[in-house]
Scaffold this active site. Structure first.
Site, mmCIF file in Angstrom:
data_model
loop_
_atom_site.group_PDB
_atom_site.id
_atom_site.type_symbol
_atom_site.label_atom_id
_atom_site.label_comp_id
_atom_site.label_asym_id
_atom_site.label_seq_id
_atom_site.Cartn_x
_atom_site.Cartn_y
_atom_site.Cartn_z
ATOM 1 N N ASP A 1 -23.437 10.500 17.133
ATOM 2 C CA ASP A 1 -23.241 9.169 17.722
ATOM 3 C C ASP A 1 -24.558 8.390 17.714
ATOM 4 O OD1 ASP A 1 -22.750 6.924 19.420
ATOM 5 O OD2 ASP A 1 -21.112 8.008 20.361
ATOM 6 N N SER B 1 -16.707 4.058 24.632
ATOM 7 C CA SER B 1 -17.797 3.093 24.531
ATOM 8 C C SER B 1 -17.794 2.123 25.719
ATOM 9 C CB SER B 1 -17.702 2.368 23.182
ATOM 10 O OG SER B 1 -18.876 1.648 22.903
ATOM 11 N N HIS C 1 -19.777 7.355 16.368
ATOM 12 C CA HIS C 1 -19.316 6.563 17.498
ATOM 13 C C HIS C 1 -17.888 6.078 17.242
ATOM 14 C CE1 HIS C 1 -19.977 4.303 21.164
ATOM 15 N NE2 HIS C 1 -19.462 3.230 20.583
#
Length: 401
Positions: free
Chosen positions: A130, A43, A164
């Site tokens: 995601d 991320s 995610h």
């Protein structure tokens, strides 16, 4: 009287800062060659890993692993662009423009030459579920890397039904969950896939008790003993060191960057102990460095700086967090220990940095620090920059460990 008090106050300030890192050790030097350095992240850590890989391509030679990230300089220093086109895929990321900017930076020394990337390797992961960084964003990162790295050196895993998070094969939430600590058990060993792609065939990982040690090191040292928490970095960071590396054997270095809401202050030991890297590191002589971000008013989620919340030079060799982590790498690697440092600081206009010999004007009319050749700002001689002197030269936002 005020002039006499200033040094004393500075010393007191330094002592107070040191107390924040009480119990943390000085980051040691290990027998690691600069030829064996790699980086990865999730991320915001993914964005940070990619921009470090591109900016410091002469140092991060093995390559990068990117989990749920996007193109370098995607945000263009704008939070709305970062959260829109660069995460939710709400609009174009304008790859031709980003490529042209990187080309200019590569030619003027703002980042290392992109020609260094040709021999490195990249592993990309994007989960089909995601909902934070959409696959289309990751697709554009693959396209961007294709400008600099042969297709055979890029691996892209994009068929796992993962949300995610950092996918592992042994720890975390269900693979379809998006929740703290953002580590999911997807029956897929992402850390192992990254390290194997970057370093080649590895010895089987340790699935039992680890034989190495975790260290908690002082990160304030890499901000010239200033308080890193005002710049989005925690006072201390972590590293996993296999026993063989502690004993002085030749080892590798991998820098693993957590995502937002994933630092130690938020999720405890989850990332640096369970992201999956240490099991492979233990049997393959890999030191794993886990720098730590922290929350600030401009950065409430403890993300890494990939949109400029702390520094206008965030994607460059002179970016504050970039320099801090790069100097950690320099400290660890066998051929690039920069200590001892003289630790002199000057916050001044770039005009005076040039006048006093701390910087020079390049052929492009921009200002660069002497020896390190770091670009000192978008506004040339009119910019104000914190330049720090070490035994090996001058650095923008440099450190004095």
């Amino acid at each position: 009287m005020e002039a006499r008090l200033a040094p004393a106050m500075s010393a007191l300030f330094a002592c107070l800062l040191a107390s924040h890192a009480f119990g943390a050790v000085v980051l040691p030097k290990y027998n690691v060659s600069v030829n064996e350095v790699s980086v990865s992240g999730l991320s915001s850590g993914a964005y940070m890993a990619a921009q470090m890989h591109v900016a410091y391509s002469k140092t991060i030679r093995k390559g990068a692993g990117i989990v749920a990230g996007g193109p370098v300089y995607c945000s263009q220093g704008n939070l709305l662009v970062a959260t829109g086109p660069c995460m939710a895929d709400t609009g174009s990321r304008n790859l031709p423009y980003l490529a042209s900017v990187i080309s200019i930076w590569s030619s003027n020394g703002y980042i290392d030459s992109t020609s260094n990337l040709a021999s490195s390797r990249v592993y990309l992961f994007s989960g089909t579920l995601d909902s934070t960084v959409r696959q289309a964003v990751m697709n554009d990162l693959k396209t961007m890397y294709g400008n600099y790295i042969p297709a055979a050196n890029i691996s892209y895993k994009n068929n796992v039904a993962a949300e995610h998070a950092m996918p592992t094969d042994y720890f975390g939430n269900a693979c379809s969950v998006k929740d703290t600590p953002y580590i999911n058990n997807c029956n897929f060993d992402t850390a192992g896939a990254i390290l194997t792609w970057l370093y080649g065939a590895l010895v089987a990982k340790n699935v039992g008790t680890l034989g190495g040690t975790f260290i908690n090191f002082d990160q304030s040292a890499f901000w010239g003993n200033f308080n890193p928490t005002t710049h989005g970095m925690a006072s201390t960071g972590y590293a996993y060191v296999p026993a063989a590396c502690t004993a002085g054997q030749a080892c590798k270095l991998h820098v693993a960057l957590h995502g937002c809401k994933q630092n130690v202050a938020t999720v405890g030991t989850a990332f640096y102990q369970h992201a999956g890297y240490n099991r492979w590191a233990d049997t393959n002589k890999i030191v794993v460095l886990y720098p730590q971000a922290t929350t600030t008013l401009a950065n409430p989620n403890g993300c890494w700086d990939w949109w400029g919340y702390d520094d206008v030079n965030f994607p460059a060799k002179s970016g504050g967090q970039m320099v801090a982590i790069k100097t950690m790498i320099d400290r660890i690697t066998s051929g690039n220990s920069a200590a001892p440092f003289t630790c002199n600081h000057w916050y001044d206009s770039n005009y005076w940095h040039v006048y006093f010999g701390r910087a020079y004007i390049g052929s492009d009319g921009q200002v660069y620090a002497v020896n390190s050749n770091q670009y000192l700002g978008f506004y040339s001689v009119a910019a104000y920059t914190d330049v720090r002197r070490t035994s090996s030269g001058y650095y923008a936002y440099g450190s004095c460990p």
